[in-house]
Design an enzyme around this catalytic site. Structure first.
Site, PDB file in Angstrom:
ATOM      1  N   ASP A 371      53.943 -12.124   2.133  1.00  0.00           N
ATOM      2  CA  ASP A 371      54.795 -11.967   3.297  1.00  0.00           C
ATOM      3  C   ASP A 371      54.101 -12.635   4.482  1.00  0.00           C
ATOM      4  O   ASP A 371      52.980 -13.123   4.372  1.00  0.00           O
ATOM      5  CB  ASP A 371      55.102 -10.493   3.566  1.00  0.00           C
ATOM      6  CG  ASP A 371      53.864  -9.685   3.953  1.00  0.00           C
ATOM      7  OD1 ASP A 371      52.749 -10.226   3.848  1.00  0.00           O
ATOM      8  OD2 ASP A 371      54.002  -8.525   4.347  1.00  0.00           O
ATOM      9  N   ASP A 639      53.024  -5.353   2.069  1.00  0.00           N
ATOM     10  CA  ASP A 639      52.644  -4.001   2.491  1.00  0.00           C
ATOM     11  C   ASP A 639      53.829  -3.118   2.858  1.00  0.00           C
ATOM     12  O   ASP A 639      53.648  -1.961   3.221  1.00  0.00           O
ATOM     13  CB  ASP A 639      51.682  -4.058   3.686  1.00  0.00           C
ATOM     14  CG  ASP A 639      52.334  -4.676   4.926  1.00  0.00           C
ATOM     15  OD1 ASP A 639      53.479  -5.164   4.821  1.00  0.00           O
ATOM     16  OD2 ASP A 639      51.691  -4.681   5.990  1.00  0.00           O
ATOM     17  N   ASN A 707      31.974 -17.846 -41.020  1.00  0.00           N
ATOM     18  CA  ASN A 707      31.312 -16.907 -41.918  1.00  0.00           C
ATOM     19  C   ASN A 707      32.207 -16.502 -43.083  1.00  0.00           C
ATOM     20  O   ASN A 707      31.774 -16.432 -44.237  1.00  0.00           O
ATOM     21  CB  ASN A 707      30.871 -15.658 -41.159  1.00  0.00           C
ATOM     22  CG  ASN A 707      29.660 -15.921 -40.279  1.00  0.00           C
ATOM     23  OD1 ASN A 707      28.970 -16.922 -40.446  1.00  0.00           O
ATOM     24  ND2 ASN A 707      29.425 -15.045 -39.323  1.00  0.00           N
ATOM     25  N   ASN A 732      26.487  -7.734 -38.098  1.00  0.00           N
ATOM     26  CA  ASN A 732      27.583  -7.794 -37.139  1.00  0.00           C
ATOM     27  C   ASN A 732      27.265  -6.962 -35.897  1.00  0.00           C
ATOM     28  O   ASN A 732      27.552  -7.365 -34.758  1.00  0.00           O
ATOM     29  CB  ASN A 732      28.861  -7.279 -37.806  1.00  0.00           C
ATOM     30  CG  ASN A 732      30.099  -7.556 -36.994  1.00  0.00           C
ATOM     31  OD1 ASN A 732      30.365  -8.697 -36.644  1.00  0.00           O
ATOM     32  ND2 ASN A 732      30.858  -6.524 -36.685  1.00  0.00           N
TER      33      ASN A 732
END
Length: 897
Positions: A371, A639, A707, A732
């Site tokens: 605004d 606001d 992996n 891990n």
């Protein structure tokens, strides 16, 4: 100005039943206000079954049962237990919970009787889940409580007049107890307690900027208004709206609508539906689904291959361990830690982060809608210019205006305060000393001017200040350079051009005129004396731009954030202010134009428009939604009550601590200072947060992809499982623990230079391009262990698994430094000290663990020393190949993280 909240132009929503009810309610309320505005006072009071003395005491109970409390239901923080449960709503958390349940079955319920139940994996997963959920809960719980603490903790009261035991009594009552038909007394500083019809007004001015976006106060009167409809309801001069406030003057009003039937309440009802997903929500979900799909394909493949070639029970355990390895289980924790760190950083900048996801949305934001009032401007009225009738600066005009403002006896308006401030204390003191007040002709809404009569030596001087058109109607001459001229059509045209020019600059213009009354003509003065006056000059008022606004807008633009102004103020004011703060205005689009457009047409318009003026609340929200539809990540800074729908529609809603309650509740972030400069810091912090999140996702996803590809190859070729399940879980865990320092890592400056968004396509491409590189060196390690170290039978499986454990964990951890930057690691870009220490510790653990009794107890064995030169060669080659592949990826796709 349009009243058209959601209710008056219904659009599809998720909660159609609730919206339909609100739609009917708001239409009825709006039309009733229009009717009351057009009716005289007697009709209004009769329709509300009340009198100018207020409600009778025997009416109160029935009305309270019918209308309830005069409050508006806002979004309130959920109870702590509900917020904690909500923190589990994350796909990766849910995956971990699912895997933990499977592990309860495999490791406890159906555990091998000889080995007994095993709780290590379950405890590990449980800790991951608990820490991640607790961090997210605590940050959001604390932030919501901080936001609640911003609300005023005092009870608001209103001066209501009622007839109690046949006696008229005016007393302060809690605002929640006000009822339709109550008569209220209004004075400067009071909040309007309901939607009211003014029935008496004396210089009454009300600040409606929270609803309309217009900084100038609205003048109110008790006269019926004609020509008002629901689309122009805020222009009604005899209606006051709940939540607005009295700036000056006094008045009496009758409450028409209370609670949910007010303008404010109708808007709040529209905001009760679920908020739309932000870019962060969409991004996390898309990444999550990609990784889940990948896991659903790879894990069954690993399980079936190992089951067919080995033991099915071992295959199930290994499959579950692989699923855990594939799941970036630390993602919720690392994301939350990143966001919490960002929120903590922002709190030091006087910013409260209510929704921590909004930190990342800051980084992705490429359009900020804001605004005008209080953001680009100072949100105060100042006297910009004081001009003579030729348009030249005139201190005489300023002094005469100050004579008028200083000597009026009623409550001064904001315009009078601006005049006195511009004149300065010395001029004010001199006026008070030289010009005693003789009489006053007060302001009224029909004349739209105010006159004071002051002692001026041997004569009285009438000084009148007011609206230009009304003041010109009582003038017959103009003064210029001390010479009085007849007010001819030519002079009128000159004055009109000057006023139009000032209006075109977005300024509000008042005129100043005088008249001298010689001693023998002195008497009591009235409005009849406001004739044959001399116009001496003009006053131009404005809400000045903030000094910091231009620099902040330029800084945001340099970071790839376009600023668009969406205001309820008029086109001329918006254009002038935006031009002064460096915004390329172009064509200003009004709310009326937006209302006539389809969504498709609006989508095309918003991309080439910078300033939207005279917009109502739902038009603001439509603009935000349209920008999001065409692919922008949108922030909205506002606001007022009129900003609440747009705040909820944006990816990140930003408000201030002095905002209306509904605006604060609709926002994700609350600024303790309304300054665009703070937002620049938020953008940078958001991108830093996003960068570190992306690092973890891409590191983990690509290494996990490699992996699992390696596991598939090994499962198909080896006569034993390639890794002990509990060791795979431990590997891990160690990797994930080393990643917990990622939130404290540095981010390259070039990454912070432009907006960053979640891109599933980019992640998929990254996984496929970079992930298989690790598989190349995993397979080379398989060959090394098989052919060089003869680990090629079930009897030597432990040696094979130990060798791959060290290579896999070190390469997975070391590659962090290759992926975290598009530059050359350690030379052009170095990780932060916490990351260096954590990854170094993980590599050291990998080297030492197979030699420890703990490692031996899990099935690993010590490796021969001649393994390590091969390891160094493998890791060096891995880093070189990855750096080359990184360069190729960047050249081809022009991106990295």
């Amino acid at each position: 100005m349009s009243f058209s909240v959601l209710a008056l132009r219904p659009r599809p929503t998720r909660n159609s039943a609730q919206q339909t009810h609100s739609t009917v309610l708001a239409k009825e309320s709006a039309q009733e206000l229009v009717d009351y505005s057009a009716s005289d006072t007697r009709t209004v009071l009769a329709d509300l079954t009340t009198t100018a003395n207020g409600l009778r005491d025997d009416q109160i109970d029935d009305l309270r049962r019918q209308y309830g409390r005069n409050d508006v239901r806002h979004d309130r923080p959920a109870p702590a237990i509900v917020q904690f449960a909500g923190a589990f709503k994350n796909p990766f958390i849910l995956i971990l919970v699912f895997l933990a349940l499977i592990m309860v079955g495999t490791d406890v319920v159906w555990a091998d009787p000889e080995d007994g139940p095993s709780y290590e994996g379950i405890i590990t997963l449980g800790l991951m889940i608990f820490v991640s959920v607790s961090l997210r809960f605590w940050q959001e719980y604390r932030s919501s409580r901080a936001a609640e603490a911003l609300k005023a903790m005092v009870t608001t009261t209103v001066a209501a007049t009622r007839k109690i035991n046949n006696t008229v009594v005016t007393a302060e009552i809690p605002i929640e107890q006000l009822l339709p038909g109550d008569v209220v007394q209004l004075a400067a500083g009071d909040m309007i307690p309901a939607d009211v019809r003014i029935i008496r007004a004396k210089d009454l001015q009300i600040n409606q900027s929270m609803l309309s976006g217009e900084s100038m106060p609205a003048e109110k009167s008790a006269e019926p208004s004609s020509g008002i409809d629901v689309d122009r309801l805020l222009e009604a001069e005899n209606i006051g709206f709940m939540g607005t406030s009295v700036v000056s003057g006094s008045g009496t009003a009758v409450a028409v609508h209370t609670g949910k039937r007010t303008y404010f309440g109708a808007m709040t009802a529209q905001l009760a539906s679920k908020r739309p997903e932000t870019s962060f929500d969409v991004g996390v979900r898309s990444v999550s689904y990609l990784l889940i799909k990948f896991m659903l394909i790879m894990v069954p493949a690993v399980f079936i291959i190992n089951g067919l070639t080995k033991d099915w029970s071992q295959a199930l355990l290994f499959g579950v361990a692989t699923a855990v390895g594939l799941t970036p289980e630390m993602l919720p924790l690392i994301v939350t830690a990143n966001l919490a760190k960002g929120a903590l950083h922002m709190s030091r900048k006087k910013v409260i982060v209510k929704q921590i996801n909004a930190i990342q949305n800051f980084g992705a934001m490429d359009v900020l809608c804001t605004d005008k009032t209080g953001t680009l401007t100072e949100d105060r009225i100042v006297l910009g210019e004081h001009l003579d009738t030729a348009g030249r600066k005139s201190e005489d005009v300023l002094r005469l205006a100050a004579v008028n403002s200083v000597n009026q006896t009623g409550l001064r308006s904001l315009l009078d305060d601006a005049v006195i401030e511009a004149a300065g204390p010395e001029v004010v003191e001199e006026i008070s000393r030289r010009h005693g007040l003789v009489d006053e002709i007060p302001f009224d809404f029909k004349r739209r001017r105010l006159s004071v009569v002051v002692d001026h030596g041997d004569a009285d001087l009438i000084v009148t200040k007011g609206a230009v058109e009304e003041l010109l109607s009582v003038c017959e001459s103009v003064e210029l350079d001390g010479v009085t001229h007849q007010l001819t059509p030519g002079w009128l045209a000159r004055v009109d051009r000057l006023v139009a020019e000032l209006n075109g600059q977005g300024k509000r213009v008042l005129a100043v005129a005088t008249k001298t009354v010689v001693e023998e003509q002195r008497r009591e003065y009235s409005t009849a004396d406001e004739e044959s006056m001399t116009l001496v000059g003009l006053l131009a008022f404005l809400d000045p731009p903030k000094e910091s606004a231009a620099g902040a807008i330029e800084a945001l633009a340099s970071h790839g954030v376009a600023v668009k102004v969406v205001t309820g103020d008029n086109e001329l004011v918006a254009e002038t202010v935006c031009g002064k703060v460096g915004i390329d205005v172009g064509t200003v689009v009004s709310g009326a134009e937006i209302e006539a457009l389809s969504d498709d047409a609006l989508d095309e318009l918003v991309q080439r428009t910078t300033v939207f003026a005279k917009t109502d609340p739902m038009q603001k929200a439509r603009i935000v939604e349209s920008l999001r539809r065409v692919g922008h990540t949108v922030g909205f800074l506002g606001d007022g009550v009129n900003d609440a729908p747009a705040l909820r529609a944006a990816d990140v809603g930003i408000s201030v601590d002095t905002a209306a309650d509904i605006a604060r509740e609709s926002a994700d972030i609350i600024l303790l200072e309304k300054d665009l400069g703070v937002l620049e810091q938020g953008v940078i912090e958001g991108r830093r947060t996003f960068g570190n999140i992306q690092k973890y996702i891409k590191m983990t996803a690509s290494s996990n992809f490699g992996n699992v590809f390696s596991v598939l190859v090994a499962s198909a070729l080896l006569p034993f499982i390639p890794m002990i399940p509990v060791v795979l879980l431990l590997q891990n865990l160690i990797y994930d623990l080393s990643m917990l320092t990622i939130p404290w890592d540095r981010v390259d400056d070039d990454f912070l230079a432009k907006p960053r968004k979640w891109e599933t396509k980019s992640l998929r491409r990254f996984m496929v391009f970079i992930g298989p590189i690790s598989s190349i060196f995993d397979i080379s390690t398989f060959a090394l262990m098989w052919f060089v170290f003869a680990a090629n039978s079930p009897e030597h499986a432990a040696l094979f698994q130990s060798g791959w454990f060290i290579e896999s964990l070190i390469s997975q951890t070391l590659i962090v430094h290759m992926i975290r930057t598009r530059k050359i690691p350690f030379i052009q870009s170095r990780a932060s000290l916490p990351v260096l220490l954590s990854t170094g510790a993980a590599c050291a653990f990998a080297l030492v663990f197979p030699f420890t009794s703990w490692g031996h107890s899990l099935g690993l064995v010590s490796l021969p020393w001649n393994y390590f030169p091969w390891l160094v060669l493998t890791l060096a080659a891995y880093c070189v190949v990855t750096q080359v592949a990184k360069g190729m990826f960047i050249r081809r796709f022009a991106t990295w993280l």
